[in-house]
Design an enzyme around this catalytic site. Sequence first.
Site, PDB file in Angstrom:
ATOM      1  N   HIS A  41       6.147  -5.131  11.562  1.00 42.38           N
ATOM      2  CA  HIS A  41       5.434  -3.852  11.679  1.00 42.38           C
ATOM      3  C   HIS A  41       5.159  -3.585  13.164  1.00 42.38           C
ATOM      4  O   HIS A  41       4.035  -3.337  13.590  1.00 42.38           O
ATOM      5  CB  HIS A  41       4.126  -3.885  10.871  1.00 42.38           C
ATOM      6  CG  HIS A  41       3.674  -2.508  10.418  1.00 42.38           C
ATOM      7  ND1 HIS A  41       2.796  -1.749  11.141  1.00 42.38           N
ATOM      8  CD2 HIS A  41       3.976  -1.789   9.317  1.00 42.38           C
ATOM      9  CE1 HIS A  41       2.561  -0.615  10.494  1.00 42.38           C
ATOM     10  NE2 HIS A  41       3.275  -0.603   9.388  1.00 42.38           N
ATOM     11  N   HIS A  68      -7.402  -2.082   5.184  1.00 42.92           N
ATOM     12  CA  HIS A  68      -6.580  -1.033   5.779  1.00 42.92           C
ATOM     13  C   HIS A  68      -7.226   0.313   5.468  1.00 42.92           C
ATOM     14  O   HIS A  68      -8.191   0.377   4.723  1.00 42.92           O
ATOM     15  CB  HIS A  68      -5.158  -1.139   5.208  1.00 42.92           C
ATOM     16  CG  HIS A  68      -4.123  -0.376   5.981  1.00 42.92           C
ATOM     17  ND1 HIS A  68      -4.063  -0.353   7.344  1.00 42.92           N
ATOM     18  CD2 HIS A  68      -3.082   0.407   5.550  1.00 42.92           C
ATOM     19  CE1 HIS A  68      -3.044   0.399   7.726  1.00 42.92           C
ATOM     20  NE2 HIS A  68      -2.437   0.871   6.660  1.00 42.92           N
ATOM     21  N   ASP A 107      -0.324  -3.952   5.810  1.00 44.24           N
ATOM     22  CA  ASP A 107      -1.035  -3.529   7.018  1.00 44.24           C
ATOM     23  C   ASP A 107      -2.510  -3.880   6.852  1.00 44.24           C
ATOM     24  O   ASP A 107      -3.109  -3.625   5.806  1.00 44.24           O
ATOM     25  CB  ASP A 107      -0.923  -2.008   7.188  1.00 44.24           C
ATOM     26  CG  ASP A 107       0.504  -1.560   7.426  1.00 44.24           C
ATOM     27  OD1 ASP A 107       1.399  -2.412   7.384  1.00 44.24           O
ATOM     28  OD2 ASP A 107       0.708  -0.349   7.646  1.00 44.24           O
ATOM     29  N   ASP A 147       5.490   5.065   4.912  1.00 44.71           N
ATOM     30  CA  ASP A 147       6.478   4.167   5.538  1.00 44.71           C
ATOM     31  C   ASP A 147       6.651   2.867   4.745  1.00 44.71           C
ATOM     32  O   ASP A 147       7.468   2.022   5.123  1.00 44.71           O
ATOM     33  CB  ASP A 147       6.134   3.881   7.007  1.00 44.71           C
ATOM     34  CG  ASP A 147       4.753   3.264   7.209  1.00 44.71           C
ATOM     35  OD1 ASP A 147       3.812   3.643   6.479  1.00 44.71           O
ATOM     36  OD2 ASP A 147       4.610   2.396   8.088  1.00 44.71           O
ATOM     37  N   HIS A 148       5.937   2.735   3.644  1.00 47.86           N
ATOM     38  CA  HIS A 148       6.064   1.549   2.793  1.00 47.86           C
ATOM     39  C   HIS A 148       6.601   1.867   1.388  1.00 47.86           C
ATOM     40  O   HIS A 148       6.893   0.956   0.624  1.00 47.86           O
ATOM     41  CB  HIS A 148       4.715   0.826   2.688  1.00 47.86           C
ATOM     42  CG  HIS A 148       4.249   0.275   3.995  1.00 47.86           C
ATOM     43  ND1 HIS A 148       4.260  -1.068   4.286  1.00 47.86           N
ATOM     44  CD2 HIS A 148       3.797   0.892   5.121  1.00 47.86           C
ATOM     45  CE1 HIS A 148       3.815  -1.258   5.528  1.00 47.86           C
ATOM     46  NE2 HIS A 148       3.526  -0.083   6.048  1.00 47.86           N
ATOM     47  N   HIS A 168       1.085   3.999   1.889  1.00 46.84           N
ATOM     48  CA  HIS A 168       1.505   4.805   3.043  1.00 46.84           C
ATOM     49  C   HIS A 168       3.012   5.040   2.964  1.00 46.84           C
ATOM     50  O   HIS A 168       3.768   4.168   2.530  1.00 46.84           O
ATOM     51  CB  HIS A 168       1.127   4.103   4.352  1.00 46.84           C
ATOM     52  CG  HIS A 168      -0.310   4.360   4.766  1.00 46.84           C
ATOM     53  ND1 HIS A 168      -1.013   3.506   5.570  1.00 46.84           N
ATOM     54  CD2 HIS A 168      -1.137   5.395   4.471  1.00 46.84           C
ATOM     55  CE1 HIS A 168      -2.233   4.009   5.769  1.00 46.84           C
ATOM     56  NE2 HIS A 168      -2.344   5.146   5.102  1.00 46.84           N
ATOM     57  N   HIS A 222       0.856  -1.191   0.000  1.00 48.51           N
ATOM     58  CA  HIS A 222       0.000   0.000   0.000  1.00 48.51           C
ATOM     59  C   HIS A 222       0.887   1.234   0.000  1.00 48.51           C
ATOM     60  O   HIS A 222       2.101   1.142   0.190  1.00 48.51           O
ATOM     61  CB  HIS A 222      -0.981  -0.015   1.179  1.00 48.51           C
ATOM     62  CG  HIS A 222      -0.355   0.092   2.533  1.00 48.51           C
ATOM     63  ND1 HIS A 222       0.531  -0.838   3.025  1.00 48.51           N
ATOM     64  CD2 HIS A 222      -0.509   1.017   3.519  1.00 48.51           C
ATOM     65  CE1 HIS A 222       0.896  -0.486   4.250  1.00 48.51           C
ATOM     66  NE2 HIS A 222       0.293   0.636   4.562  1.00 48.51           N
TER      67      HIS A 222
HETATM   68 ZN   LIG Z   1      -0.186   1.535   6.530  1.00 45.82          ZN
END
Ligand SMILES: [Zn+2]
EC number: 3.1.26.11
Lengths: 309, 309
Positions: A270, A141, A212, A67-68, A65, A63
């Site tokens: 995570h 998510h 996530d 942090d990914h 976000h 996904h």
């Molecule tokens: Zn996330």
Amino acid sequence: MQIEFLGTGAGSPSKQRNVTSIALKLLEERNAIWLFDVGEATQHQILRTTIRPRKIEKIFITHLHGDHIFGLPGLLSSRSFQGGNEPLTIYGPRGIEDFVKVSLRVSETKLSYPLKFVELTDGGVIFKDKTFTVSCEKLDHKIECFGYRIVEHDHPGELKVEKLKEMNIPSGPVYGQLKAGKTVTLEDGTILDGHDFIGMPQKGRIVAILGDTRKNGNSIKLAHNADVLVHESTFAKGEGRMARNYYHSTSAQAAQIAKTANVGRLLLTHISARYTGRAAYELAYQVRDVFSATRVVNDLDVIDVPFKG
Amino acid sequence: MQIEFLGTGAGSPSKQRNVTSIALKLLEERNAIWLFDVGEATQHQILRTTIRPRKIEKIFITHLHGDHIFGLPGLLSSRSFQGGNEPLTIYGPRGIEDFVKVSLRVSETKLSYPLKFVELTDGGVIFKDKTFTVSCEKLDHKIECFGYRIVEHDHPGELKVEKLKEMNIPSGPVYGQLKAGKTVTLEDGTILDGHDFIGMPQKGRIVAILGDTRKNGNSIKLAHNADVLVHESTFAKGEGRMARNYYHSTSAQAAQIAKTANVGRLLLTHISARYTGRAAYELAYQVRDVFSATRVVNDLDVIDVPFKG
Ligand SMILES: [Zn+2]
Ligand SMILES: [Zn+2]
């Protein structure tokens, strides 16, 4: 086949854990590395491993976000700078191509290799070749998010060459027919059944790497009978309500998925910065009554995924 | 006023040096940090310092090459995540707003603070308030690139309160008039000249922080009489031709700029991974005959910029 965890933290980098990236090392299987998510400083983590960026063949993004994905432009640039020439394919939700292309455009980065995008809109098979099949499913998510199931095809049994040689059967087209399981009549009238000359086939391995997510049915589908399930555990056993509010899972929910899906091992990642040291390991201990083969992974952990039996 | 080097390498991160970011710490002067460039993993480097992201008030980007901007989306997100509420302004070449906005949009990042962009098209003053003036000039790089000159305004002399008190002159409007340099007649007929009661004014400090560049005239303009010049040194003394081909500078060219501009100190950064250990320090030794106050900086070096005299 090995899984190397390049980043095992949640949200923001900390001194203990970088943000998410997971390397599936398929060096023996296809002389390649597949990455799952590329948080910021993934290329910095790679400097601490034996991974060579040019070997990265595919990148799967769960996904979008930050942090990914925020490590993606830098990793792609460095792969080019280090002389990578082989094509690279990026799979991920809609928007990943826009992010990468704008980043490369404004920085006037010209890559030394062809870059291909496969934007996902729904679950199903997204890659298949002679040795592997990869499929994805939507998870639950805050933002569109996918989990991946990587299936290694079964290895057919090897031809028992030694046994044939002992019987003085010279190599030639006969070997191929026997390997294909056919029955062959030799010139001297001897009848050979291929099945007598083929070893046991080896079951391919299955790895499920989820993004996530809240606990949901598609996770079970992706993880069904997997050797290894990599699942997030942003929250601890008792924090189901928090997990739900923030669109994440507890360690207990991950363990329930692992049990229902009948996986071999559960790796929790995570991990929130709220859990350090012993508290992080507690996430696994708490749920061993539900699913005993559970462990919390740390940055740079390498987990071997052997053949069964 | 201090300069903290968060990344001092060129192009790609290495184990020794991260990609470029420089913090100008103005904690006493305005309780703020200004960043110059934000290469990937700048927020990771900040974890190793005392800098708090919420204190970052302004970010100046020299140019849009990946090693100078790919850490920006992650830093902005973490500043928000850590509860930063104060506005933040980003100055940089055209395209910086597009890069940041697309990154925040695809990752669905909502910042907790107002974010403002000032895209630069030409040289001149870009910021001025009571205490500082910042100007920029175009440099000579492969992509549009700016250097920055940060000028602290002179501190007026302090009113000599102790001396006035010794003379039994009670505090009141008279103090303000004297501080303004006026001549005042007291009720008893005493005449006081403000200039007798004001200490020495203190010269403000000047710092010039340049982006990647070939040797060029604007660098001298930006660095004129600066206390500190931060200059790239991607190549060594004898590599002028390479430097020209790659739109960079040699240490010798940086030293010539420092000498011509009459700066106090020269700090060499943007060091290629080809120069490690002693070889990196050689970049400075080589040019001390041209400009003696030269040094090569390393990641996490903190350089104090004191008042003169
Ligand atoms: Zn996330
Ligand atoms: Zn550059």
